[in-house]
Design a protein around this motif. Structure first.
Motif, PDB file in Angstrom:
ATOM      1  N   GLU A   1      -2.449  -4.366  -3.477  1.00 43.50           N
ATOM      2  CA  GLU A   1      -1.896  -5.698  -3.357  1.00 43.50           C
ATOM      3  C   GLU A   1      -1.665  -6.363  -4.699  1.00 43.50           C
ATOM      4  N   ASN A   2      -2.052  -5.735  -5.787  1.00 39.11           N
ATOM      5  CA  ASN A   2      -1.915  -6.372  -7.089  1.00 39.11           C
ATOM      6  C   ASN A   2      -0.866  -5.724  -7.974  1.00 39.11           C
ATOM      7  N   GLY A   3      -0.189  -4.722  -7.449  1.00 40.78           N
ATOM      8  CA  GLY A   3       0.818  -4.088  -8.281  1.00 40.78           C
ATOM      9  C   GLY A   3       1.380  -2.862  -7.625  1.00 40.78           C
ATOM     10  N   SER A   4       2.262  -2.198  -8.326  1.00 39.58           N
ATOM     11  CA  SER A   4       2.902  -1.003  -7.804  1.00 39.58           C
ATOM     12  C   SER A   4       3.131  -0.021  -8.927  1.00 39.58           C
TER      13      SER A   4
ATOM     14  N   ARG B   1       0.838  -1.210   0.000  1.00 41.15           N
ATOM     15  CA  ARG B   1       0.000   0.000   0.000  1.00 41.15           C
ATOM     16  C   ARG B   1       0.869   1.254   0.000  1.00 41.15           C
ATOM     17  N   ALA B   2       1.998   1.176   0.702  1.00 38.08           N
ATOM     18  CA  ALA B   2       2.870   2.343   0.782  1.00 38.08           C
ATOM     19  C   ALA B   2       3.455   2.713  -0.574  1.00 38.08           C
ATOM     20  N   ARG B   3       3.536   1.736  -1.466  1.00 37.68           N
ATOM     21  CA  ARG B   3       3.984   2.039  -2.823  1.00 37.68           C
ATOM     22  C   ARG B   3       2.829   2.431  -3.727  1.00 37.68           C
TER      23      ARG B   3
ATOM     24  N   MET C   1       8.307   5.691  -1.827  1.00 36.50           N
ATOM     25  CA  MET C   1       7.726   4.958  -0.720  1.00 36.50           C
ATOM     26  C   MET C   1       7.044   5.911   0.246  1.00 36.50           C
ATOM     27  N   ALA C   2       5.752   5.721   0.440  1.00 33.83           N
ATOM     28  CA  ALA C   2       5.019   6.513   1.410  1.00 33.83           C
ATOM     29  C   ALA C   2       5.207   5.896   2.791  1.00 33.83           C
TER      30      ALA C   2
END
Length: 613
Positions: free
Chosen positions: A517-520, A511-513, A525-526
């Protein structure tokens, strides 16, 4: 143990799941129609021996008691933890909530600037004179951001509220206290102020020294807050990281000891702030070095307290070495050498501050002359006893055996016992027999492991190999995201993590990226936001040492750990499926095909692992 582990240990997953669905005994497991999707033939199983559940049907999910409650009740991690806690009678502490931590750091930094400004004003002249008498120069005073708190009128509280901070948050930061009738007052009054920065350099709290001889407390620290816990911080470490990496670390007790050391160029010195070294502090140190020297005050009156502190610190070091040994069987990430605790004791009546001010040129030799703790203790205790007296000799032996009993490695334990036998002239078998009694004494765990010195040190050592692998996987993602790239995290599945805490941290990293959950999206980076109950574990993972010498080493280590946890997950799933198939005798079912597919993937993983050097 942590609250999470305490709650899990009290939950019977069979009883828990049975309160949602009708379970039927099936061999060594229990089965039911899956509560999470419609089906005619049961594919949902609960395994009492592992305290886990799994759907082998459409859901293809599983986990522990926490993950079941999260899915069944559609709760987040923290809500599910509170629900389970209420079920088993564990009241969860109300710790930091999202956003509060940042506000407390801002308040602390505003207070730091205020204290510094007052030190420079005319009313702070007597404090500047005091610091000059203590031998501190202006550059050191600025480097360590020393300040002064006024003695009356709650001026800090007035200043902080004037710039927009509420009294309640100022109190939560530990800078003010509330009276029974709802009034607030400054905690630090008429004191030298010493800001305490954490590993990341944020002002987490303050230490202080009374400047009035009539003060009740000579030294006063910020109380424990959501952002300050002195068992998790080593004073001056934010300045000492690189010197520690190069030269090892020297740990002193007091702020002024560390400050004076840095002023004279001994920049690998940090302070434990008067406490025994904790697991969290050792985790920070281990990331940088295995060479740790404790510089002890030459205080004969405090020797019993020093002995207790050293015993606690020794226990923490042994727990850390046990973890390193356990991890070494799994991955290439852990260096083989153990952390060794060295001790150097100053002359009677001196502390490091006194010693360095008087004879700074002798400090390097003093540190270099440190002895391994076992040797130091044996020599120190022997000097205090008459070894021709049976009672004195028994006292030395029993005290030393308390330390030996905590050593996880059997070979090293035997070496210590042999040395003790020779030095005390006591039969080695007698010592071994006596040590077994020491290991069973009250307050000591099986196997000689010492209980943590504080509740904050109570993060348990992983009990299973896969726990260690999961932690290293997360630590690599936390510390080497930029080198590994977003594809690395996507190549891992949340299902591979057995512990719900690890799934929570993994999902939070993704989530921070900002890719879910399925990708970035590969952005910056948060902040990684997790439930407060998981924050201490997250911080330990951030501080876990991953001594990787090169990019290729990182890539090899990542491949090994990623494939390792996938293999562990598949082997566990195959084992569960075989249990189900043996009970159901249905070898043509989808479950049987899953077994074959799982075995094939394990063979592929073994081939890939064989190629990792």
């Amino acid at each position: 143990m942590t609250q999470i582990d305490d709650i899990k240990s009290r939950v019977d997953i069979v009883e828990l799941v049975a309160s949602y669905v009708n379970l039927q005994r099936s061999g060594n497991s229990y089965k039911a129609n899956c509560p999470f999707h419609q089906e005619r033939t049961p594919s949902f199983y609960v395994f009492a021996d592992r305290q886990s559940w799994r759907c082998f049907g459409a859901c293809a999910e599983g986990g522990d008691a926490l993950s079941f409650v999260m899915k069944a009740e559609r709760l987040d991690f923290r809500e599910a933890l509170h629900r389970l806690g209420a079920r088993v009678g564990v009241v969860i502490e109300d710790r930091n909530t999202s956003g509060v931590g940042d506000q407390l750091y801002q308040i602390n930094d505003a207070a730091r600037r205020y204290f510094q400004r007052l030190l420079d004003e005319p009313e702070g002249k007597f404090v500047r004179d005091y610091l000059a008498d203590r031998g501190l120069n202006d550059q050191t005073i600025q480097m360590f951001e020393l300040g002064y708190s006024p003695p009356r009128d709650n001026r800090l509280l007035a200043h902080l509220t004037e710039v927009g901070h509420t009294r309640e948050l100022v109190a939560q930061a530990g800078l003010a206290r509330e009276t029974d009738d709802g009034r607030y007052y400054d905690l630090f009054r008429g004191r030298l102020i010493i800001p305490i920065r954490d590993w990341s350099g944020r002002v987490a709290g303050f230490g202080s020294r009374a400047l009035n001889a009539d003060a009740v407390a000579k030294y006063l620290n910020t109380p424990r807050t959501p952002v300050f816990d002195k068992s998790r911080i080593l004073y001056a470490m934010h300045l000492a990281k690189e010197p520690v990496r190069q030269k090892g670390v020297v740990v002193v007790e007091g702020y002024m000891d560390a400050i004076m050391a840095h002023q004279h160029g001994f920049d690998n010195v940090v302070a434990s702030m008067g406490t025994a070294v904790t697991e969290q502090q050792v985790a920070l140190v281990r990331r940088l070095t295995t060479h740790v020297t404790m510089a002890l005050d030459g205080d004969p009156a405090g020797r019993n307290a020093t002995l207790r502190s050293l015993e606690s610190s020794w226990g923490v070091f042994q727990q850390r070495n046990a973890r390193a040994s356990q991890a070494g069987a799994v991955s290439v990430l852990q260096r083989s050498e153990a952390m060794e605790m060295l001790v150097a004791e100053l002359p009677s009546g001196q502390d490091p501050d006194d010693f360095i001010r008087a004879t700074p040129q002798e400090w390097p030799a003093f540190v270099a002359g440190a002895s391994p703790l076992f040797e130091y203790l044996l020599a120190s205790l022997s000097a205090r006893a008459d070894l021709n007296n049976a009672d004195d000799k028994a006292w030395v032996a029993q005290t030393m055996l308390r330390f030996v009993a905590q050593v996880p490695d059997a070979i090293r334990r035997d070496l210590y016992l042999d040395e003790l036998s020779v030095r005390l002239r006591v039969n080695s078998e007698t010592l071994r027999s006596a040590m077994r009694t020491v290991g069973r004494s009250p307050g000591r765990r099986a196997g000689g492991e010492t209980p943590p010195a504080t509740a904050d040190a109570a993060t348990p050592a992983p009990s299973r190999t896969e726990d260690v692998a999961e932690e290293y996987c997360l630590a690599m993602l936390l510390q080497h995201w930029d080198e590994l790239g977003p594809e690395a995290a996507i190549a891992v599945s949340a299902d591979w993590f057995e512990r719900s805490e690890h799934r929570e941290i993994y999902r939070s990293i993704l989530r921070a990226r900002s890719g879910g959950e399925n990708g970035s999206d590969g952005g910056e980076m948060a902040e990684i936001l997790v439930a407060p109950e998981v924050e201490s574990h997250l911080n330990l993972l951030r501080a876990r040492e991953l001594m990787l010498a090169s990019t290729s080493r990182l890539e090899q280590a990542w491949k090994q750990i990623r494939l390792g946890i996938e293999k562990e997950f598949l082997n566990k799933e195959i084992s569960q499926l075989l249990t189900v198939l043996q009970d159901e005798a249905d070898w043509e079912s989808p479950a049987a095909r899953q077994v074959q597919a799982g075995k094939e993937r394990v063979r592929e993983i073994n081939q890939e692992l064989a190629g990792v050097t």
